[in-house]
Design a protein around this motif. Structure first.
Motif, PDB file in Angstrom:
ATOM      1  N   ASN A 145      61.928  10.504  66.236  1.00  0.00           N
ATOM      2  CA  ASN A 145      62.462   9.688  65.448  1.00  0.00           C
ATOM      3  C   ASN A 145      61.393   8.896  64.521  1.00  0.00           C
ATOM      4  O   ASN A 145      61.790   8.587  63.639  1.00  0.00           O
ATOM      5  CB  ASN A 145      63.716   8.460  66.299  1.00  0.00           C
ATOM      6  N   GLU A 146      60.264   8.488  65.274  1.00  0.00           N
ATOM      7  CA  GLU A 146      59.214   7.699  64.652  1.00  0.00           C
ATOM      8  C   GLU A 146      57.949   8.789  64.767  1.00  0.00           C
ATOM      9  O   GLU A 146      57.700   9.057  65.991  1.00  0.00           O
ATOM     10  CB  GLU A 146      58.859   6.462  65.333  1.00  0.00           C
ATOM     11  N   ASN A 147      57.295   8.870  63.539  1.00  0.00           N
ATOM     12  CA  ASN A 147      56.161   9.875  64.067  1.00  0.00           C
ATOM     13  C   ASN A 147      54.873   9.308  64.304  1.00  0.00           C
ATOM     14  O   ASN A 147      54.218   8.612  63.755  1.00  0.00           O
ATOM     15  CB  ASN A 147      56.048  10.495  62.512  1.00  0.00           C
ATOM     16  N   ARG A 148      54.864   9.296  65.661  1.00  0.00           N
ATOM     17  CA  ARG A 148      53.963   8.463  66.433  1.00  0.00           C
ATOM     18  C   ARG A 148      53.200   9.245  67.501  1.00  0.00           C
ATOM     19  O   ARG A 148      53.868  10.167  68.270  1.00  0.00           O
ATOM     20  CB  ARG A 148      54.483   7.282  67.060  1.00  0.00           C
ATOM     21  N   ILE A 149      51.753   9.509  67.539  1.00  0.00           N
ATOM     22  CA  ILE A 149      50.994  10.285  68.397  1.00  0.00           C
ATOM     23  C   ILE A 149      50.255   9.446  69.238  1.00  0.00           C
ATOM     24  O   ILE A 149      49.166   9.191  68.657  1.00  0.00           O
ATOM     25  CB  ILE A 149      50.489  11.317  67.718  1.00  0.00           C
TER      26      ILE A 149
ATOM     27  N   LEU B 158      63.438   7.991  72.457  1.00  0.00           N
ATOM     28  CA  LEU B 158      62.116   7.292  72.796  1.00  0.00           C
ATOM     29  C   LEU B 158      61.124   8.324  72.883  1.00  0.00           C
ATOM     30  O   LEU B 158      59.976   8.096  72.584  1.00  0.00           O
ATOM     31  CB  LEU B 158      62.361   6.539  74.078  1.00  0.00           C
ATOM     32  N   GLY B 159      61.665   9.542  73.494  1.00  0.00           N
ATOM     33  CA  GLY B 159      60.623  10.587  73.440  1.00  0.00           C
ATOM     34  C   GLY B 159      59.201  10.368  74.250  1.00  0.00           C
ATOM     35  O   GLY B 159      59.516   9.778  75.522  1.00  0.00           O
ATOM     36  N   GLY B 160      57.989  10.593  74.075  1.00  0.00           N
ATOM     37  CA  GLY B 160      56.870  10.396  74.866  1.00  0.00           C
ATOM     38  C   GLY B 160      56.771  11.413  75.943  1.00  0.00           C
ATOM     39  O   GLY B 160      56.185  10.992  76.893  1.00  0.00           O
ATOM     40  N   ILE B 161      57.715  12.551  75.831  1.00  0.00           N
ATOM     41  CA  ILE B 161      57.598  13.417  76.843  1.00  0.00           C
ATOM     42  C   ILE B 161      57.011  14.720  76.321  1.00  0.00           C
ATOM     43  O   ILE B 161      57.191  15.215  75.036  1.00  0.00           O
ATOM     44  CB  ILE B 161      58.782  13.546  77.465  1.00  0.00           C
ATOM     45  N   THR B 162      56.419  15.781  77.228  1.00  0.00           N
ATOM     46  CA  THR B 162      55.985  17.073  76.792  1.00  0.00           C
ATOM     47  C   THR B 162      56.847  17.832  77.779  1.00  0.00           C
ATOM     48  O   THR B 162      56.488  17.765  78.937  1.00  0.00           O
ATOM     49  CB  THR B 162      54.493  17.132  77.224  1.00  0.00           C
TER      50      THR B 162
ATOM     51  N   PRO C  78      58.023  -5.444  78.252  1.00  0.00           N
ATOM     52  CA  PRO C  78      58.127  -3.889  78.698  1.00  0.00           C
ATOM     53  C   PRO C  78      57.542  -2.940  77.977  1.00  0.00           C
ATOM     54  O   PRO C  78      57.776  -2.659  77.106  1.00  0.00           O
ATOM     55  CB  PRO C  78      59.618  -3.870  77.981  1.00  0.00           C
ATOM     56  N   ILE C  79      55.988  -2.929  78.349  1.00  0.00           N
ATOM     57  CA  ILE C  79      55.177  -2.170  77.680  1.00  0.00           C
ATOM     58  C   ILE C  79      55.216  -0.711  77.889  1.00  0.00           C
ATOM     59  O   ILE C  79      55.305   0.358  76.789  1.00  0.00           O
ATOM     60  CB  ILE C  79      53.607  -2.566  78.178  1.00  0.00           C
ATOM     61  N   ALA C  80      55.880  -0.327  79.075  1.00  0.00           N
ATOM     62  CA  ALA C  80      55.907   1.179  79.414  1.00  0.00           C
ATOM     63  C   ALA C  80      56.884   1.836  78.462  1.00  0.00           C
ATOM     64  O   ALA C  80      58.063   1.542  78.377  1.00  0.00           O
ATOM     65  CB  ALA C  80      56.139   1.455  80.911  1.00  0.00           C
ATOM     66  N   ALA C  81      56.588   2.924  77.875  1.00  0.00           N
ATOM     67  CA  ALA C  81      57.327   3.696  76.933  1.00  0.00           C
ATOM     68  C   ALA C  81      58.181   3.056  76.213  1.00  0.00           C
ATOM     69  O   ALA C  81      59.533   3.399  75.650  1.00  0.00           O
ATOM     70  CB  ALA C  81      58.267   4.680  77.836  1.00  0.00           C
ATOM     71  N   ALA C  82      57.539   1.683  75.643  1.00  0.00           N
ATOM     72  CA  ALA C  82      58.077   1.014  74.517  1.00  0.00           C
ATOM     73  C   ALA C  82      58.430   1.451  73.492  1.00  0.00           C
ATOM     74  O   ALA C  82      59.572   1.164  72.675  1.00  0.00           O
ATOM     75  CB  ALA C  82      57.549  -0.338  74.463  1.00  0.00           C
ATOM     76  N   LEU C  83      57.605   2.237  72.989  1.00  0.00           N
ATOM     77  CA  LEU C  83      57.605   2.666  71.477  1.00  0.00           C
ATOM     78  C   LEU C  83      57.840   4.081  71.344  1.00  0.00           C
ATOM     79  O   LEU C  83      57.399   5.007  71.887  1.00  0.00           O
ATOM     80  CB  LEU C  83      56.238   2.293  70.866  1.00  0.00           C
ATOM     81  N   PRO C  84      58.787   4.360  70.350  1.00  0.00           N
ATOM     82  CA  PRO C  84      59.154   5.806  70.387  1.00  0.00           C
ATOM     83  C   PRO C  84      58.251   6.822  69.994  1.00  0.00           C
ATOM     84  O   PRO C  84      57.252   6.500  69.168  1.00  0.00           O
ATOM     85  CB  PRO C  84      60.106   5.752  69.040  1.00  0.00           C
ATOM     86  N   GLN C  85      58.099   7.862  70.761  1.00  0.00           N
ATOM     87  CA  GLN C  85      57.170   8.826  70.425  1.00  0.00           C
ATOM     88  C   GLN C  85      57.869  10.208  70.224  1.00  0.00           C
ATOM     89  O   GLN C  85      58.937  10.308  70.149  1.00  0.00           O
ATOM     90  CB  GLN C  85      56.179   8.915  71.902  1.00  0.00           C
ATOM     91  N   HIS C  86      56.800  11.418  70.480  1.00  0.00           N
ATOM     92  CA  HIS C  86      57.285  12.733  69.927  1.00  0.00           C
ATOM     93  C   HIS C  86      57.829  13.070  71.398  1.00  0.00           C
ATOM     94  O   HIS C  86      57.417  12.907  72.377  1.00  0.00           O
ATOM     95  CB  HIS C  86      56.045  13.615  69.485  1.00  0.00           C
ATOM     96  N   VAL C  87      58.579  14.212  71.179  1.00  0.00           N
ATOM     97  CA  VAL C  87      58.923  15.258  72.278  1.00  0.00           C
ATOM     98  C   VAL C  87      58.331  16.439  71.720  1.00  0.00           C
ATOM     99  O   VAL C  87      58.609  16.977  70.618  1.00  0.00           O
ATOM    100  CB  VAL C  87      60.475  15.366  72.254  1.00  0.00           C
ATOM    101  N   VAL C  88      57.399  16.887  72.602  1.00  0.00           N
ATOM    102  CA  VAL C  88      56.636  17.977  72.119  1.00  0.00           C
ATOM    103  C   VAL C  88      57.020  19.261  73.137  1.00  0.00           C
ATOM    104  O   VAL C  88      57.151  19.033  74.719  1.00  0.00           O
ATOM    105  CB  VAL C  88      55.056  18.049  72.488  1.00  0.00           C
ATOM    106  N   LEU C  89      57.401  20.470  72.647  1.00  0.00           N
ATOM    107  CA  LEU C  89      57.786  21.608  73.484  1.00  0.00           C
ATOM    108  C   LEU C  89      56.714  22.739  73.678  1.00  0.00           C
ATOM    109  O   LEU C  89      56.209  22.922  72.484  1.00  0.00           O
ATOM    110  CB  LEU C  89      59.160  22.193  72.784  1.00  0.00           C
TER     111      LEU C  89
END
Length: 685
Positions: free
Chosen positions: A100-104, A342-346, A76-87
């Motif tokens: 939750n995890e500081n990942r860019i 999980l984030g990963g969204i802008t 399950p590669i897609a969106a597997a790792l928690p990322q940022h939600v950017v507003l």
């Protein structure tokens, strides 16, 4: 001996295996797995076992094959790792992010070759030669593990390490997390199979970039971009050889080699990585010498997270509320929380910084930041549902409550809801009713002393325009007698007020005899009230108020579903025109907003609200451009702490009405936000 190294037969571990089509060459691979791979990967604990028994069991190649093929190969590669939600605000500029995890996540091209070279040299020198599993490395590790009782050497490739990171991140409970660690035979076989499959579908560069985005570097930094910012206040593309070596060195132990806490250990580990780069031919002897001679130089950076770090914390919180409450972002509360984690969204929002700044400034200029009395402001753009701003005279360190979405009794700003219901039922706006009091209704519940007007005014026979202009209580009680209470409740809900309590059996609920509903005794939020008046301003077009305009996957730009404002004609243009006409009268002679005055040169409509015993003040008003609601009250409770003495604008106000403070704040906001706006009139209907 640890139980996880307990010897089992292949007959036992192959129970339930499913027979799949077997690609050519699998039996050779599986024989190697059975005879070499598993004991080497598990380490010295396995080596201490009776190895001949294991090898004998491994001769049953068919069993191994079945067991191998029983494992899935789709990782399950897609969106597997928690990322940022950017507003982002309405102009596309970032104003907040949380994670939750500081990942860019970044691409391969955005990573310095120095880091890639250091990574491969240190973690997997045969990365470009193997196909996910390094059998030469496995054999080497097995020999060292069998001949050394005190040390173990792993043989996991970068691809296998990536698999393990993804499996751990996707684990849903402790059992799955334990399996994902790869400490058992079964989990190691699964890890290897995933790695082999991954190498068939993902280019080497993509594996490197995905791995670089996944791994943990300590100090809450996940991925090389976040780590570059945390340790060097830089980006991954700019990493020098010594900087890259520091980061790669952290992968072995982020705690042991933390450059902030253990600089000497970190530098020694850095130099060991540089030596590996030299040995593998990635740098020259001169470059290695220069790199090791470079002092360990750090520059602590940070990636702010959460609403507390935003210049617009209350709007940030509003967006979070929408992400967690709206089914567009997940069918259940649990699913919405998971998606947010999980984030990963802008997310592009409706935030208008100029409007928000004006609202915050107006509230603060009136009341200051440490006043016991608070102001909550909401601004909505008519015809769109876009919430341009929410603001208050508080700092995030004082309260995290968004007053613009907190339900309060609105007082007389609710009276237009009874009028619009009457108009839709065919009761003319020219309807004349006696407004003398006290008044005791025969069909509605009445207070002990009857319904009275503000100041016990006796106004005789008046029509709806006069009743709106002067905010006449008795007129609207008599009008709701004609429309019925529940018809006005229904209209209120149609126009977006969701906070009305009609639960049977609740003494505080609105029922068919609750005549005081016409006078605003049921709690609503400033956002809801601003949106009601925006509907009038838009010619009867009602939209759902939204803070989120659109959203995309940060890494791919793929559009994501969001909540639409669902704008539609809720009341007729003719009725909306009568409402805006009546509400413009409040700024005229004898009107409750006459002292505030309309916006110069613009059609302006609005209404004040003063609740019983001065528990709160409101002003809600609109132009064709903006609808703004202002609530003023004591957050501890308006009835316990009424507005009988309020320090505002440098002086003390006693027993305030809606125009005294809320009206002035409203006017200040509206004058400011209309600078440069086109001058238009309300729809004629």
């Amino acid at each position: 001996m640890p139980s996880r190294y307990e010897m089992v037969s292949l007959d036992e571990i192959s129970v339930g295996a499913t027979d799949y089509a077997r690609p050519r060459g699998y039996k050779i691979l599986l024989a190697a797995l059975a005879m070499i791979l598993i004991p080497a990967l598990i380490g010295a604990g396995f080596a201490a076992m009776a190895t001949p028994a294991v090898l004998a069991a491994s001769s049953t190649t068919e069993k191994v094959t079945d067991y191998w093929e029983a494992f899935p190969s789709d990782l399950p590669i897609a969106a597997a790792l928690p990322q940022h939600v950017v507003l982002l605000d309405k102009s596309g500029a970032e104003f907040a992010r949380f994670y939750n995890e500081n990942r860019i996540p970044i691409t391969y091209e955005q990573i310095s070759p120095n880091f890639i070279n250091a990574l491969v040299a240190t973690e997997d020198s045969r990365f470009y030669q193997h196909s996910g599993v390094d059998f030469a490395g496995i054999a080497r590790a097995m020999v060292k593990n069998l001949t050394n009782d005190n040390r173990t050497e792993g043989a996991s490739t970068i691809t296998q390490q990536l698999v393990q990171n993804i499996l751990i991140s996707n684990a849903r409970n402790d059992d799955e997390r334990e399996v994902a660690k790869g400490d058992t035979y079964e989990s190691k076989i699964r890890e290897v199979k995933y790695a082999v499959a991954l190498e068939k579908t993902m280019p080497k560069q993509d594996i490197l970039s995905t791995y670089s985005n996944a791994v943990y570097f300590g100090n809450l930094a996940y991925g090389v971009e976040a780590a570059s910012r945390v340790y060097f206040s830089s980006d991954a593309a700019s990493l020098t050889v010594p900087q890259a070596a520091v980061l790669v060195g952290l992968l072995q132990s982020p705690v042991q080699y933390d450059p902030y806490a253990r600089p000497e250990a970190s530098q020694a580990r850095r130099d060991a990585v540089i030596d590996r780069m030299l040995a593998e031919g990635y740098i020259t002897a001169e470059e290695a010498a220069a790199a090791t001679a470079t002092p360990l130089t750090l520059s602590r950076g940070d990636t702010p997270s959460g609403c507390a770090t935003s210049a617009y914390p209350y709007y940030c919180a509003l967006v979070q509320q929408e992400l967690l409450a709206n089914v567009a972002f997940g069918a259940t509360p649990e699913e919405r929380q998971q998606n947010l984690s999980l984030g990963g969204i802008t997310v592009t929002t409706a935030l208008d910084r100029g409007v928000s700044d004006a609202a915050t400034r107006a509230a603060t200029d009136a009341l200051g930041n440490d006043n016991r009395v608070a102001a909550g402001i909401a601004v909505v753009v008519p015809g769109t549902g876009h919430i341009a701003a929410v603001a208050e005279n508080r700092g995030w360190n004082q309260t995290q409550v968004v007053y613009a979405t907190s339900a309060q009794q609105p007082g007389s700003v609710m009276k237009p809801l009874t009028l619009v219901t009457a108009l839709e039922q065919g009761i003319p706006i020219t309807t004349t009713l006696s407004a003398n009091g006290p008044y005791f209704s025969r069909v509605l519940d009445s207070p002990k002393k009857g319904y009275t007007n503000f100041g016990n005014a006796q106004l005789g026979n008046i029509d709806a325009r006069s009743a709106i202009r002067q905010s006449v209580n008795i007129y609207f009680v008599k009008l709701i007698e004609q429309t019925t209470v529940m018809s006005v409740v229904d209209m209120s809900r149609r126009l977006g007020i969701s906070t009305i309590n009609t639960n049977e059996g609740d003494p505080a609920a609105v029922g068919p005899r609750t005549g005081s509903f016409a006078l605003g005794t049921s709690s609503v939020t400033p956002v809801e009230m601003a949106n009601v008046y925006a509907t009038f301003a838009a010619g009867g077009v009602k939209c759902n108020p939204i803070s989120i305009v659109s959203a995309v996957r940060t890494t791919t730009g793929e559009p994501l579903p969001t909540s639409a404002p669902e704008c539609h004609q809720e009341i007729s243009p003719a009725i909306a025109a009568q409402m805006t006409d009546a509400l413009q009268g409040t700024f005229g002679g004898g009107g409750t907003l006459a002292g505030v005055g309309p916006l110069p040169g613009r059609e302006t409509a609005g209404k004040t609200g003063t609740t019983d015993d001065s528990s709160a003040n409101w002003t809600v008003g609109m132009t064709p451009n903006f609808a703004t609601a202002v609530w003023v009250g004591d957050p501890r409770g308006g009835f316990a702490y009424p507005l009988t003495s309020v320090f505002a604008y440098g002086r003390t106000f006693f027993k305030t009405t809606g125009s005294a403070i809320a009206g002035r704040i409203w006017k200040t906001v509206m004058v400011d936000v209309h600078q440069g706006q086109p001058v238009t009139g309300f729809p004629n209907g």
